[in-house]
Design a protein around this motif. Structure first.
Motif, mmCIF file in Angstrom:
data_model
loop_
_atom_site.group_PDB
_atom_site.id
_atom_site.type_symbol
_atom_site.label_atom_id
_atom_site.label_comp_id
_atom_site.label_asym_id
_atom_site.label_seq_id
_atom_site.Cartn_x
_atom_site.Cartn_y
_atom_site.Cartn_z
ATOM 1 N N HIS A 181 -82.607 -8.772 -45.768
ATOM 2 C CA HIS A 181 -81.947 -10.039 -46.114
ATOM 3 C C HIS A 181 -81.648 -10.202 -47.596
ATOM 4 O O HIS A 181 -81.229 -11.283 -48.010
ATOM 5 N N GLU A 229 -75.954 -13.253 -52.779
ATOM 6 C CA GLU A 229 -76.301 -13.986 -51.549
ATOM 7 C C GLU A 229 -75.984 -13.084 -50.361
ATOM 8 O O GLU A 229 -74.819 -12.798 -50.079
ATOM 9 N N GLY A 240 -75.745 -16.195 -46.411
ATOM 10 C CA GLY A 240 -75.555 -17.638 -46.420
ATOM 11 C C GLY A 240 -75.236 -18.042 -44.988
ATOM 12 O O GLY A 240 -74.562 -17.300 -44.252
HETATM 13 C C1 Z15 Z 1 -84.282 -15.877 -47.344
HETATM 14 O O1 Z15 Z 1 -84.113 -17.128 -46.888
HETATM 15 C C2 Z15 Z 1 -83.218 -15.005 -47.419
HETATM 16 C C3 Z15 Z 1 -83.430 -13.738 -47.906
HETATM 17 C C4 Z15 Z 1 -84.686 -13.339 -48.298
HETATM 18 O O2 Z15 Z 1 -84.907 -12.107 -48.774
HETATM 19 C C5 Z15 Z 1 -85.758 -14.220 -48.193
HETATM 20 CL CL1 Z15 Z 1 -87.317 -13.705 -48.676
HETATM 21 C C6 Z15 Z 1 -85.561 -15.480 -47.725
HETATM 22 C C7 Z15 Z 1 -81.870 -15.470 -46.936
HETATM 23 C C8 Z15 Z 1 -80.700 -14.987 -47.759
HETATM 24 O O3 Z15 Z 1 -80.874 -15.346 -49.102
HETATM 25 C C9 Z15 Z 1 -79.422 -15.600 -47.194
HETATM 26 O O4 Z15 Z 1 -78.299 -15.120 -47.881
HETATM 27 C C10 Z15 Z 1 -79.292 -15.270 -45.717
HETATM 28 O O5 Z15 Z 1 -78.211 -15.978 -45.144
HETATM 29 C C11 Z15 Z 1 -80.555 -15.642 -44.979
HETATM 30 O O6 Z15 Z 1 -81.678 -15.047 -45.584
HETATM 31 C C12 Z15 Z 1 -80.514 -15.194 -43.526
HETATM 32 O O7 Z15 Z 1 -80.155 -13.858 -43.417
#
Ligand code: Z15
Length: 837
Positions: free
Chosen positions: A374, A674, A677
């Motif tokens: 992620h 990102e 998102g």
């Molecule tokens: C998190 O909420 C996301 C990535 C991470 O590595 C951690 Cl530790 C927590 C998010 C991403 O920032 C976001 O771009 C993505 O949409 C989301 O995961 C689901 O894949």
């Protein structure tokens, strides 16, 4: 099992088996029964909390009946199951979702009105299940909804945190964290004290040769903690399938106390042991995309992985199939690297406890696991120190070293000329102290690795996992672009829009196949449809305006352009760019003549999001937003032309109010940072447009809705590295408009400038890592375009309707079908039509 029960007993059970309420009257009877008997209250002391409890218990009964049926069907058919391991499930509220998925909300609404309650108020009594930080946790929750809706035999596994993500209070413009003790009354969970697993920590490994001359390892002298299962039903939409979310709670073993200590008078010591065991599942770590290497966190990870795997293996063993069948019965998805310990744990179970040979075991492991990445942010990639591992999980460290040795041997043979390669790809980083690189272990132990949007999946192949693409070939890496559940994020959050769409499409089938939305594009010029669509957006804005007034005491005009950025506070997400843009706008309006001010498009800038408690820069940005709000909102020159609101304690249930109310939402991360998102998808699906960078899923949203229907700005991800380099090695040119903004901050009008110096200096002095200055002009210019576009309300409306109609791709149902096909190799198991399993 079934056949062993004698017919007369079966008949008796069948005769008295629980049945589901079908009418309004039956529903009311259930609510009253629960309030009077389960809760021991009456007509005369039934407040909204009790009304909620009664309604929840009535619906819970319905879910339980289908849940039992589903689990029985799965036990009997024993299909391949999906296990989604995630340390976070950001579920939000369950009642509204249960009513809508079961399809009985209208009946319940009327019933509650008979009993003297408004359904909205009843729903609002429920606390959010906030067992997650942000996008990753909410994605897991959307996936559970889709898995059940599509009839996949699936389980979620997580921890039963006593405290979810903290509640955010804003005190004098600063974030204050308040603990979220959410379990006071939780009708949605079922303790399974009979499902308890012993989990071992610490101790040592003893090796010996058995009679046949085989090396055997025994992990002994450890400390044992119990894992107790708590189950929650996950109903699908418009299907009888009700899956299970299993949460593990930690408990001291040997019952409540160590009785030797207790009896010899050491009360305190025995209670301390108990508390230390219970600490494991006490609290969710509040860091989003940041790893901090705390021992308790590693304990949480192992506790959860070991309990879940024990449960999965036990279920497999009931089927009495050969071990080589394991990957044909079990698919385990690792949501980020947090559950990577499941890889050495399964290997340990197979070789140490079940006596398989290493190679056979390892082939099973690799076929079983899939890993979702992620993030590419270095600070988010998990590493654990080898000494900590050695202390806590000595046998797992050995297994990891063995996995690594075999892997490096393979690499050495296949890439003899690349001498640097071994050091680069080793699971063990040769630092001081040595570190275990969890992402590499996850890649090596899985058969598929996926990113969460196209750009992101391309980036991981060329950056963090570049060498692994060479080693395994490109087919091990794939993309599954994220999605969102249209049940919660359209039907539940925006019932009027859902109803309008249904009225044109002849029913709610689009909620099960979101691509059907394309049919509303035919109504883009339909006068009535347009009017209704616009009215719904306005009503949703009025609702948010009311909330803003009630909760924050700030009056906002619902006719103004609502500009919203709600997400975790993080430098890479660039809320600072947004607030600097707001300051710029304020200065521009201030400098205008009264005549010119009349031409300004009125705006409300909403912000919301939590900062990790130790993330000072993110907290500073919150503070700046609040201070700017104080000044702008009280400036008589400005009036309705600009308002700035920081919405306290952003969470799932608040998102359901906020998301449908946007005209424009901001997804403005530095390109390439990102991963996907997902709120961008929610906003567009609800008739808002996006201002965004060419990052994550914004790119695919553009592909779907068309370039004319999104406001893109800023540098491209392929240019980011060079620009960062240039900041250090040639002169750094601060954007002049941004420079003016910084002068204003330094003047002290937003309070003591010293408080913001680290924020300003990160750009001016320390290389502007997130390229705020590089993107500033493009950002401001794009907001100008937005102002102009919004003034032409008819064209704007066309853009929003067109965009909604083209959002079908972003359903998490599409996403889950892709995982099922490309990664899990599982099929749905359709429930029987009528009663009877
Ligand atoms: C998190 O909420 C996301 C990535 C991470 O590595 C951690 Cl530790 C927590 C998010 C991403 O920032 C976001 O771009 C993505 O949409 C989301 O995961 C689901 O894949």
């Amino acid at each position: 099992v079934e056949a062993s029960i004698p017919e007369p007993q079966r008949a008796a059970w069948k005769k008295f088996s629980a049945s589901e309420f079908k009418t309004k009257d039956e529903f009311e009877a259930e609510v009253v029964r629960h309030i009077e008997t389960t809760l021991a209250r009456s007509l005369f002391n039934c407040d909204e909390a009790a009304a909620y409890a009664g309604t929840a218990l009535a619906f819970r009964d319905r879910l339980v009946i289908e849940w039992n049926r589903t689990q029985q069907q799965h036990t009997y058919a024993d299909p391949k199951r999906v296990y989604y391991l995630s340390l976070e499930f950001l579920m939000g509220r369950a009642l509204d979702n249960a009513m809508l998925n079961v399809g009985m909300k209208d009946i319940a609404k009327e019933g509650m009105s008979d009993l003297g309650f408004r359904m909205e108020d009843v729903i609002a009594q429920e606390r959010d299940a906030a067992l997650g930080n942000g996008g990753l946790g909410r994605l897991a929750a959307c996936f559970l909804d889709s898995l059940a809706t599509l009839n996949y035999p699936a389980w979620g596994y997580a921890l039963r945190y006593k405290y979810g993500i903290f509640k955010q209070e804003i005190v004098n413009g600063y974030q204050v964290e308040v603990p979220d003790y959410w379990l006071d009354f939780n009708p949605w969970e079922f303790p399974r004290h009979d499902v308890t697993v012993d989990i071992q920590f610490y101790g040592n490994v003893r090796k010996y040769m058995d009679e046949s001359g085989k090396q055997v390892s025994v992990w002994e002298n450890g400390e044992i903690v119990n894992a107790v299962a708590y189950d929650a039903p996950i109903p699908g939409f418009g299907t009888r399938t009700t899956n299970n979310l299993r949460l593990w709670s930690s408990k001291a073993s040997k019952g409540e106390f160590d009785f030797t200590k207790f009896n010899s008078g050491e009360y305190e010591a025995s209670v301390a042991d108990q508390q230390s065991a219970e600490t494991i599942s006490a609290v969710l770590y509040p860091n989003d995309s940041l790893e901090r290497g705390k021992e308790l966190r590693l304990k949480q990870q192992y506790f959860w992985c070991a309990a879940s795997l024990f449960d999965i293996v036990r279920r497999f063993k009931k089927s009495k199939k050969a071990w080589k069948e394991f990957p044909n019965q079990v698919a385990i998805q690792l949501n980020d690297t947090h559950p990577t310990l499941a890889i050495p744990e399964l290997q340990r179970i197979l070789i140490d406890l079940e006596g398989l040979e290493w190679d056979e075991a390892w082939s099973i492991v690799q076929k079983t696991f899939g890993y979702t990445n992620h993030t590419v942010l270095p600070e988010a990639l998990e590493k654990w120190s080898v000494p900590l591992f050695q202390h806590l999980l000595p046998r797992h460290l050995q297994i990891i070293y063995d996995i690594n040795a075999i892997f490096l041997h393979y690499v050495e043979r296949n890439f003899p000329k690349d001498r640097e390669m071994l050091g680069r790809v080793s699971v063990i980083e040769e630092s001081q102290p040595k570190m275990v690189r969890m992402a590499y272990l996850a890649v090596i132990g899985s058969h598929k690795v996926n990113g969460v949007a196209e750009l992101h999946s391309d980036l991981i192949k060329t950056t963090i996992f570049k060498d692994f693409v060479k080693i395994y070939g490109p087919d091990k890496f794939t993309n599954v672009t994220n999605g969102i559940t249209p049940r919660r994020w359209l039907h539940q959050a925006n019932p009027r829009l859902s109803e309008l769409i249904a009225s044109k499409l002849g029913g709610y089938e689009f909620l099960r196949d979101l691509t059907l939305l394309h049919k509303i594009e035919a109504y883009v010029d339909d006068k009535d449809f347009r009017k209704n669509f616009q009215e719904i957006k306005y009503a949703n804005k009025v609702r948010l305006a009311k909330y803003t007034k009630e909760v924050h005491g700030i009056s906002v005009n619902p006719s103004a352009l609502f500009d919203i950025q709600v997400k975790r506070m993080h430098e890479y997400k660039r809320q600072q760019l947004n607030i600097f843009g707001v300051i710029h706008r304020y200065l521009e309006i201030k400098a205008m003549s009264p005549e010119d001010r009349k031409k300004v498009q009125p705006r409300v800038s909403f912000f919301g999001g939590k900062a990790a408690p130790g993330y000072w820069m993110a907290k500073t940005v919150i503070h700046l937003i609040c201070q700017v709000g104080e000044v702008v909102n009280n400036d008589k020159d400005i009036g309705d032309l600009l308002k700035v609101v920081f919405l306290e304690d952003y969470n799932v249930s608040k998102a359901e109010i906020i998301v449908p109310a946007s005209d424009i939402s901001e997804h403005i991360s530095t390109a390439g940072t990102e991963a996907s998102g997902t709120s961008n998808m929610k906003f567009v699906l609800n008739g808002g447009l996006v201002i965004g960078t060419c990052d994550g899923a914004n790119i695919e949203i553009t592909r779907e809705v068309g370039e004319d229907n999104i406001f893109l700005f800023g540098v491209l991800s392929e240019d980011v590295e060079d620009l960062r380099h240039a900041h250090f090695y040639s002169e750094f040119n601060l954007d002049p408009m941004l420079s003016h903004v910084f002068e204003t901050i330094r003047s002290g009008i937003f309070g003591d400038a010293g408080q913001f110096s680290a924020l300003v200096n990160s750009i001016v002095e320390h290389g502007d890592y997130y390229l705020v200055s590089d993107d500033f002009k493009s950002y401001i210019d794009t907001h100008k375009l937005i102002d102009e576009a919004y003034k032409d309300q008819e064209t704007w409306l066309t853009k929003t309707i067109t965009s909604v109609s083209r959002m079908g791709f972003f359903s998490s149902d599409r996403c889950i079908d892709e995982y099922a096909e490309m990664i899990w190799n599982v099929e749905p198991l359709t429930p029987p039509k009528q009663n009877g399993a």
